[in-house]
Design an enzyme around this catalytic site. Sequence first.
Site, PDB file in Angstrom:
ATOM      1  N   HIS A  82       0.846  -1.204   0.000  1.00  0.00           N
ATOM      2  CA  HIS A  82       0.000   0.000   0.000  1.00  0.00           C
ATOM      3  C   HIS A  82       0.881   1.255   0.000  1.00  0.00           C
ATOM      4  O   HIS A  82       0.635   2.195  -0.751  1.00  0.00           O
ATOM      5  CB  HIS A  82      -0.881   0.058   1.253  1.00  0.00           C
ATOM      6  CG  HIS A  82      -1.913  -1.028   1.368  1.00  0.00           C
ATOM      7  ND1 HIS A  82      -2.104  -1.744   2.527  1.00  0.00           N
ATOM      8  CD2 HIS A  82      -2.822  -1.510   0.485  1.00  0.00           C
ATOM      9  CE1 HIS A  82      -3.095  -2.612   2.360  1.00  0.00           C
ATOM     10  NE2 HIS A  82      -3.538  -2.503   1.129  1.00  0.00           N
ATOM     11  N   LYS A  87     -17.893  -6.185   7.636  1.00  0.00           N
ATOM     12  CA  LYS A  87     -16.592  -6.834   7.871  1.00  0.00           C
ATOM     13  C   LYS A  87     -16.000  -6.365   9.184  1.00  0.00           C
ATOM     14  O   LYS A  87     -15.832  -5.168   9.391  1.00  0.00           O
ATOM     15  CB  LYS A  87     -15.617  -6.417   6.763  1.00  0.00           C
ATOM     16  CG  LYS A  87     -15.466  -7.382   5.627  1.00  0.00           C
ATOM     17  CD  LYS A  87     -14.173  -7.033   4.902  1.00  0.00           C
ATOM     18  CE  LYS A  87     -14.136  -7.479   3.471  1.00  0.00           C
ATOM     19  NZ  LYS A  87     -13.018  -6.855   2.745  1.00  0.00           N
ATOM     20  N   ARG A  91      -2.080  -6.125  -8.170  1.00  0.00           N
ATOM     21  CA  ARG A  91      -1.007  -7.066  -7.861  1.00  0.00           C
ATOM     22  C   ARG A  91      -0.857  -8.128  -8.935  1.00  0.00           C
ATOM     23  O   ARG A  91       0.239  -8.498  -9.298  1.00  0.00           O
ATOM     24  CB  ARG A  91      -1.304  -7.764  -6.525  1.00  0.00           C
ATOM     25  CG  ARG A  91      -0.962  -6.925  -5.349  1.00  0.00           C
ATOM     26  CD  ARG A  91      -1.614  -7.420  -4.108  1.00  0.00           C
ATOM     27  NE  ARG A  91      -3.047  -7.195  -4.178  1.00  0.00           N
ATOM     28  CZ  ARG A  91      -3.859  -7.268  -3.143  1.00  0.00           C
ATOM     29  NH1 ARG A  91      -3.377  -7.609  -1.970  1.00  0.00           N
ATOM     30  NH2 ARG A  91      -5.132  -7.029  -3.279  1.00  0.00           N
ATOM     31  N   SER A 115      -2.989  -7.500   3.276  1.00  0.00           N
ATOM     32  CA  SER A 115      -3.194  -7.357   4.719  1.00  0.00           C
ATOM     33  C   SER A 115      -3.505  -8.714   5.345  1.00  0.00           C
ATOM     34  O   SER A 115      -3.119  -8.994   6.480  1.00  0.00           O
ATOM     35  CB  SER A 115      -4.344  -6.388   4.994  1.00  0.00           C
ATOM     36  OG  SER A 115      -4.034  -5.115   4.468  1.00  0.00           O
TER      37      SER A 115
HETATM   38  P1  ADP Z   1      -5.818  -5.998   0.914  1.00  0.00           P
HETATM   39  O1  ADP Z   1      -6.743  -6.176   2.081  1.00  0.00           O
HETATM   40  O2  ADP Z   1      -6.022  -6.999  -0.196  1.00  0.00           O
HETATM   41  O3  ADP Z   1      -4.386  -5.867   1.272  1.00  0.00           O
HETATM   42  P2  ADP Z   1      -7.036  -3.347   0.445  1.00  0.00           P
HETATM   43  O4  ADP Z   1      -8.502  -3.483   0.250  1.00  0.00           O
HETATM   44  O5  ADP Z   1      -6.614  -2.685   1.690  1.00  0.00           O
HETATM   45  O6  ADP Z   1      -6.236  -4.685   0.228  1.00  0.00           O
HETATM   46  O7  ADP Z   1      -6.370  -2.641  -0.815  1.00  0.00           O
HETATM   47  C1  ADP Z   1      -6.525  -1.349  -1.204  1.00  0.00           C
HETATM   48  C2  ADP Z   1      -5.918  -1.146  -2.559  1.00  0.00           C
HETATM   49  O8  ADP Z   1      -4.520  -1.448  -2.507  1.00  0.00           O
HETATM   50  C3  ADP Z   1      -6.453  -2.014  -3.688  1.00  0.00           C
HETATM   51  O9  ADP Z   1      -6.415  -1.255  -4.876  1.00  0.00           O
HETATM   52  C4  ADP Z   1      -5.456  -3.157  -3.762  1.00  0.00           C
HETATM   53  O10 ADP Z   1      -5.428  -3.741  -5.050  1.00  0.00           O
HETATM   54  C5  ADP Z   1      -4.177  -2.414  -3.475  1.00  0.00           C
HETATM   55  N1  ADP Z   1      -3.136  -3.254  -2.920  1.00  0.00           N
HETATM   56  C6  ADP Z   1      -3.232  -4.086  -1.864  1.00  0.00           C
HETATM   57  N2  ADP Z   1      -2.054  -4.704  -1.634  1.00  0.00           N
HETATM   58  C7  ADP Z   1      -1.197  -4.261  -2.583  1.00  0.00           C
HETATM   59  C8  ADP Z   1       0.174  -4.547  -2.919  1.00  0.00           C
HETATM   60  N3  ADP Z   1       0.871  -5.431  -2.221  1.00  0.00           N
HETATM   61  N4  ADP Z   1       0.708  -3.883  -3.961  1.00  0.00           N
HETATM   62  C9  ADP Z   1      -0.021  -3.011  -4.684  1.00  0.00           C
HETATM   63  N5  ADP Z   1      -1.306  -2.717  -4.441  1.00  0.00           N
HETATM   64  C10 ADP Z   1      -1.891  -3.318  -3.411  1.00  0.00           C
END
Ligand code: ADP
Length: 170
Positions: A17, A41, A90, A128
């Site tokens: 992120h 959630k 990703r 996450s």
């Molecule tokens: P997650 O719970 O899957 O980590 P979130 O809902 O918090 O993801 O993700 C927010 C945004 O960040 C989304 O656009 C997701 O595709 C992107 N994202 C999550 N992890 C990564 C990563 N490792 N690299 C790039 N973008 C990411």
Amino acid sequence: MKTAIYPGSFDPITLGHLNIIKRAARCFDKLIVCVMVNSQKNGLFTPEERVELIRKVVSQLPNVEVDASSVLLAEYARQRRARVIVKGLRAVSDFESEVQMAVVNRKLNPNVDTMFLPSNEKYTYLSSTVVKEMVRYGVELSDFIPREIIEDVKRKTVQKQRPEENGRDS
Ligand code: ADP
């Protein structure tokens, strides 16, 4: 002023992120990182706690603001006068649902478009959920989450595990 929104659950914020935040912040005058509150959630952290963790991590980035919202993203973009939503991709598996959401958001708010940034190759495996799994097994976290929040994540995980353990003992 070009404002973009980077929405997500951020439960908790990861290095993947943060990499997207830094790259997107270079492209816009202002980047709003928004914790989208989903009442269906239950996360590890409350939305308020997630905001605090993100603030800790982005304190050196002057054009990044952190917020939380429970309204629809398209509506939030309208309220904040943002014309761009930033998303990280990703893998191909992210693509289908992200494009679907982008089309829906544009339908709901024709002034808003979605821009995708490819994940840095170091972080394509990172989510996450992976972090929450790792911390439960005591894995070193510095490759996954920003240093500043490692202790917070460990502490919260222990706190969350305790009620279950107490429940089992009684
Ligand atoms: P997650 O719970 O899957 O980590 P979130 O809902 O918090 O993801 O993700 C927010 C945004 O960040 C989304 O656009 C997701 O595709 C992107 N994202 C999550 N992890 C990564 C990563 N490792 N690299 C790039 N973008 C990411």
